[in-house]
Design an enzyme around this catalytic site. Sequence first.
Site, PDB file in Angstrom:
ATOM      1  N   TYR A 250       0.997  -1.216   0.002  1.00 31.60           N
ATOM      2  CA  TYR A 250       0.139  -0.140  -0.031  1.00 31.60           C
ATOM      3  C   TYR A 250       0.844   1.174   0.050  1.00 31.60           C
ATOM      4  CZ  TYR A 250      -3.116  -3.381   2.148  1.00 31.60           C
ATOM      5  OH  TYR A 250      -3.866  -4.557   2.114  1.00 31.60           O
TER       6      TYR A 250
ATOM      7  N   ASP B 292     -16.404 -13.358   9.153  1.00 27.02           N
ATOM      8  CA  ASP B 292     -14.941 -13.226   9.185  1.00 27.02           C
ATOM      9  C   ASP B 292     -14.625 -12.376  10.610  1.00 27.02           C
ATOM     10  OD1 ASP B 292     -12.542 -12.094   8.534  1.00 27.02           O
ATOM     11  OD2 ASP B 292     -13.232 -11.392   6.578  1.00 27.02           O
TER      12      ASP B 292
HETATM   13  C1  LIG Z   1      -6.620  -8.242   7.599  1.00 29.85           C
HETATM   14  C2  LIG Z   1      -8.096  -9.056   7.227  1.00 29.85           C
HETATM   15  C3  LIG Z   1      -8.186 -10.066   6.337  1.00 29.85           C
HETATM   16  C4  LIG Z   1      -7.092 -10.491   5.510  1.00 29.85           C
HETATM   17  O1  LIG Z   1      -6.163 -10.888   6.259  1.00 29.85           O
HETATM   18  P1  LIG Z   1      -4.746 -11.198   5.384  1.00 29.85           P
HETATM   19  O2  LIG Z   1      -3.910 -11.990   6.562  1.00 29.85           O
HETATM   20  O3  LIG Z   1      -4.276  -9.785   5.389  1.00 29.85           O
HETATM   21  O4  LIG Z   1      -4.780 -11.769   4.149  1.00 29.85           O
HETATM   22  C5  LIG Z   1      -9.639 -10.410   6.023  1.00 29.85           C
HETATM   23  N1  LIG Z   1     -10.711  -9.779   6.773  1.00 29.85           N
HETATM   24  C6  LIG Z   1     -10.341  -9.185   7.549  1.00 29.85           C
HETATM   25  C7  LIG Z   1     -11.784  -8.977   8.432  1.00 29.85           C
HETATM   26  C8  LIG Z   1      -9.194  -8.511   8.087  1.00 29.85           C
HETATM   27  O5  LIG Z   1      -9.243  -7.762   8.874  1.00 29.85           O
END
Ligand SMILES: *Cc1c(COP(=O)(O)O)cnc(C)c1O
Length: 428
Positions: A20, A242
């Site tokens: 980034y 998630d």
């Molecule tokens: C950071 C994050 C991801 C991605 O994880 P990486 O290890 O960076 O690939 C996906 N979902 C959420 C909610 C995150 O905070």
Amino acid sequence: MSTSSPDWLTHGHPHIWLPYTQMKTADLPAPVARTQGCRIELADGRVLIDGIASWWTACHGYNHPHIVHAVQAQLERMPHVMFGGLVHEPALTLARRLCALLGPGLDRVFFTESGSVSVEVAMKMAMQYWSNLGEPQRRRILAFRGGYHGDTFGTMAVCDPGIGMHTAFDGAVARQDLCELPTDEARADMLEAWLAARADQVAAILVEPLVQGAGGMRMHAPAVLARLREMADRHGILLIFDEIFTGFGRTGSLFAFEQAGVRPDIVTLSKALTGGTLPLAATVASQRVFEGFWSDDPTHALMHGPTYMGHALGCAAALASLDLFETEPRLAQVRVIEGLLREGLAPCNALPGVREVRVMGAIGAIELTSRPDPAALRRAFLEAGAWIRPFGRIVYLTPAFVMPPEDLRRLTGVICEVLGASAAAHPA
Ligand SMILES: *Cc1c(COP(=O)(O)O)cnc(C)c1O
């Protein structure tokens, strides 16, 4: 800082590509010599208080001896062994312990190495579940405005394009469907109408429970999750939480979904899983989802398998991290942090240029009315001895849960000072 740059930075920087980052215009990155507890020591000897725990991972602080020893011991026994046809104790014990913590209904763990990939796996599980059940037309994943789920192609498709991280790939990303979170009756009605029209094409609903992190630290009430669970059940759709950001205490409960009293069919975990020490992620599915793959047909097996899946060092670190949640008062520490964040960030509410201050658990976020110069802010924080990395219109703290109150007061004080000074320098 360039005067005190170590040789490895001077000679290595021309060969590194940073995340980034506009490499042409960005400040040189700060060279780190070592970490300890909640501190980051730079190569020139300066010590920073870490406000963001290395992208929200280092929940026990850095170099916790219990994790260090567990990883050292595992490294001597076996750094890693492939997970296809072979298994090892750290991965299986970790799977059992994660399921025990997540509670009944989340019973099968699939390990990967990064958060994005664990979300990819969750989406593949959902889609293949339906194709195994004879409903291959269920290919759509419903995600939400403000959401962030990763940087790979599959996960870019479920991020809100409005957060602006992936605009370079417009047209190349197979966009999934985005709705507004059902945070009120009108939005719930809209979502219901959307679902009613196409529920038979939807494999899963995907949401970050309670806090949308990288999309802007937006928080919602637990009732929103209960509503999504109810809608998913009524339409027979799978529900994926998630919890990569929210999992392991960040919002005040071990998992955010506990606060809503509902359970997902699939949950993804990563960031704090190893206490910020090694890359590891997990996608945990319900028995219902797992049974969709249980068959005499070999093509019904889950078709995914990263080379380093179930990495033994990562699993050993995660087991040690879980020990710490049992033996040290992490959730009580998060409650104390929540109070200190509320108190320490409250003065920002009165500053011009501040739209809102939001606090949940060990997350304190300040949303500004306009996009600041992030580099200038980072520099000001660095000069004040704080590692704080604003993004978009958000300045936030996600400290380690072990941060002493005086360090946290110092960080909230620095934010108030720096934002106050920048408001005075650029009056609205
Ligand atoms: C950071 C994050 C991801 C991605 O994880 P990486 O290890 O960076 O690939 C996906 N979902 C959420 C909610 C995150 O905070």
